[in-house]
Design a protein around this motif. Structure first.
Motif, PDB file in Angstrom:
ATOM      1  N   SER A  32     -24.193  56.555 -90.259  1.00 45.51           N
ATOM      2  CA  SER A  32     -25.444  56.053 -89.691  1.00 45.51           C
ATOM      3  C   SER A  32     -25.242  55.383 -88.333  1.00 45.51           C
ATOM      4  O   SER A  32     -26.085  55.520 -87.445  1.00 45.51           O
ATOM      5  CB  SER A  32     -26.114  55.080 -90.658  1.00 45.51           C
ATOM      6  OG  SER A  32     -25.252  53.990 -90.954  1.00 45.51           O
ATOM      7  N   THR A  33     -24.116  54.699 -88.159  1.00 45.74           N
ATOM      8  CA  THR A  33     -23.873  54.003 -86.888  1.00 45.74           C
ATOM      9  C   THR A  33     -23.772  54.993 -85.733  1.00 45.74           C
ATOM     10  O   THR A  33     -24.445  54.847 -84.698  1.00 45.74           O
ATOM     11  CB  THR A  33     -22.574  53.165 -86.960  1.00 45.74           C
ATOM     12  OG1 THR A  33     -22.680  52.235 -88.047  1.00 45.74           O
ATOM     13  CG2 THR A  33     -22.343  52.415 -85.659  1.00 45.74           C
ATOM     14  N   LEU A  34     -22.946  56.027 -85.919  1.00 42.85           N
ATOM     15  CA  LEU A  34     -22.802  57.050 -84.882  1.00 42.85           C
ATOM     16  C   LEU A  34     -24.089  57.846 -84.735  1.00 42.85           C
ATOM     17  O   LEU A  34     -24.477  58.223 -83.621  1.00 42.85           O
ATOM     18  CB  LEU A  34     -21.633  57.980 -85.221  1.00 42.85           C
ATOM     19  CG  LEU A  34     -21.300  59.072 -84.187  1.00 42.85           C
ATOM     20  CD1 LEU A  34     -20.974  58.442 -82.834  1.00 42.85           C
ATOM     21  CD2 LEU A  34     -20.147  59.944 -84.669  1.00 42.85           C
ATOM     22  N   GLY A  35     -24.763  58.089 -85.860  1.00 46.26           N
ATOM     23  CA  GLY A  35     -26.019  58.839 -85.826  1.00 46.26           C
ATOM     24  C   GLY A  35     -27.071  58.143 -84.991  1.00 46.26           C
ATOM     25  O   GLY A  35     -27.781  58.769 -84.188  1.00 46.26           O
ATOM     26  N   MET A  36     -27.190  56.828 -85.154  1.00 50.05           N
ATOM     27  CA  MET A  36     -28.163  56.062 -84.372  1.00 50.05           C
ATOM     28  C   MET A  36     -27.770  56.026 -82.897  1.00 50.05           C
ATOM     29  O   MET A  36     -28.618  56.170 -82.008  1.00 50.05           O
ATOM     30  CB  MET A  36     -28.261  54.636 -84.919  1.00 50.05           C
ATOM     31  CG  MET A  36     -28.881  54.547 -86.303  1.00 50.05           C
ATOM     32  SD  MET A  36     -30.562  55.206 -86.356  1.00 50.05           S
ATOM     33  CE  MET A  36     -31.381  54.101 -85.212  1.00 50.05           C
ATOM     34  N   LYS A  37     -26.475  55.838 -82.637  1.00 48.50           N
ATOM     35  CA  LYS A  37     -25.991  55.794 -81.253  1.00 48.50           C
ATOM     36  C   LYS A  37     -26.286  57.108 -80.536  1.00 48.50           C
ATOM     37  O   LYS A  37     -26.788  57.131 -79.403  1.00 48.50           O
ATOM     38  CB  LYS A  37     -24.492  55.518 -81.252  1.00 48.50           C
ATOM     39  CG  LYS A  37     -23.866  55.471 -79.864  1.00 48.50           C
ATOM     40  CD  LYS A  37     -22.357  55.247 -79.954  1.00 48.50           C
ATOM     41  CE  LYS A  37     -21.712  55.315 -78.579  1.00 48.50           C
ATOM     42  NZ  LYS A  37     -20.236  55.151 -78.664  1.00 48.50           N
ATOM     43  N   ASN A  38     -26.012  58.243 -81.212  1.00 46.26           N
ATOM     44  CA  ASN A  38     -26.237  59.560 -80.604  1.00 46.26           C
ATOM     45  C   ASN A  38     -27.723  59.846 -80.391  1.00 46.26           C
ATOM     46  O   ASN A  38     -28.112  60.471 -79.401  1.00 46.26           O
ATOM     47  CB  ASN A  38     -25.614  60.654 -81.471  1.00 46.26           C
ATOM     48  CG  ASN A  38     -24.102  60.634 -81.435  1.00 46.26           C
ATOM     49  OD1 ASN A  38     -23.503  59.919 -80.627  1.00 46.26           O
ATOM     50  ND2 ASN A  38     -23.467  61.398 -82.307  1.00 46.26           N
TER      51      ASN A  38
END
Length: 337
Positions: free
Chosen positions: A148-154
């Motif tokens: 989720s962290t990388l998903g939100m950042k992307n």
């Protein structure tokens, strides 16, 4: 490259158009084919072709309704209509929706070649937009492979990149934001998650847009149902059906009905769990079956093409070569046959 989607309900006409288009060369490739307007509408939002070639008279949604939706959603795409009707009202409506070319059946190869080459000269702006569409699609194709962290950042980076279009092409900017919202909404709808969409981002602040799309995406990542076992089983069952019926003319509509899902829901789930579009998966199965026949029989190529479900030998050869890097005859010779 000119990426073409073909929409035609008659299988033999659809196969003939595909064969005609791919034989023209000039870096032109058919990326998908649909049997009706609903299928085409779903597929173009996954494959993002630069050109649509569509018949007018089709079930579910006709060609004019399809191009009307493309026009209303401001999707950057050249459109060639093929019609069996020399009807002034049809042509007039088509022009009002921004159709680039209106061809009458039967279409010969030279007419198709001229139409596609004419379209190629007008693709600069479409290709610029297509770059952003492919980035959006890549994000949603891989959304289940990242935390989720990388998903939100992307996601927020994607939104920020699109914001750069705001002053250069405001209509394109709004269209891309709607596409992102629509894709997140489709994911949330697939798990019956309540959510609110804006649809119109005109005069909405950049901060509010980031917050809104970020909240929708966060809802997806945090929802306990997003990897629901029953949905995976539904797609697994669909894959088994394809393995057993690859000789048939399998359509997106048929597979959605088989899975008791809507076309858009099935299409997004299938891509999510297999990593492939339906047509790509079907072709992979057919090519693997063809390899078996090439190794274990001395049947002619056109017979093998028919046995594994391809509508024509040239189309089979092109798909086979695209997937394996060699022609069916070369593959057979590589096994010393």
């Amino acid at each position: 490259m000119l990426k073409v989607l073909v929409a035609e309900d008659e299988p033999w006409i659809r196969a003939a158009i595909i064969e005609m288009v791919e034989s023209i060369g000039h870096d032109i490739k058919v990326v998908g084919d649909a049997t009706n307007g609903v299928e085409a509408w779903h597929m173009l939002q996954q494959l993002w072709p630069t050109v649509l070639i569509t018949d007018i008279m089709m079930p579910e949604m006709d060609g004019l309704e399809l191009v009307q939706k493309i026009n209303e959603h401001k999707i950057p795409m050249a459109v060639i209509i093929i019609s069996g009707y020399e009807n002034f009202q049809y042509a007039q409506r088509a022009i009002s929706y921004g159709v680039n070319k209106y061809l009458l059946k039967p279409v010969n190869k030279e007419e198709m070649r001229e139409a596609l080459l004419e379209v190629m000269g007008k693709l600069t702006e479409i290709e610029k937009m297509n770059h952003h569409l492919i980035k959006i699609q890549t994000y949603f194709d891989t959304i289940n492979d990242i935390d989720s962290t990388l998903g939100m950042k992307n996601l927020l980076k994607l939104v920020d990149d699109i914001r750069n279009l705001k002053h250069a092409n405001y209509g394109a900017y709004l269209s891309l934001l709607r596409i992102i919202e629509s894709k997140i909404s489709t994911l949330l709808t697939s798990i019956n998650a309540e959510h609110t969409v804006k649809s119109n981002f005109s005069e909405v602040s950049d901060q509010e847009i980031r917050r809104h799309l970020g909240n929708l995406t966060e809802s997806w990542f945090l929802h306990p149902e997003r990897n629901k076992k029953e949905l995976r089983q539904s797609i697994k069952s669909a894959c088994s059906f394809i393995q057993n019926h690859y000789r048939d003319d399998i359509t997106l509509t048929q597979m959605a009905e088989y899975s008791n899902l809507s076309i858009s829901h099935f299409g997004s789930l299938f891509k999510r769990y297999t990593g492939e579009s339906l047509i790509s998966y079907i072709n992979q199965v057919r090519v693997e079956k063809a390899k078996e026949l090439l190794r274990n029989s001395d049947d002619k190529i056109y017979i093998i093409a028919e046995q594994v479900g391809f509508s024509s030998q040239p189309y089979f050869i092109r798909v086979f070569k695209n997937m394996t890097g060699m022609s069916p005859n070369e593959y057979r010779k590589s096994w010393g046959i």
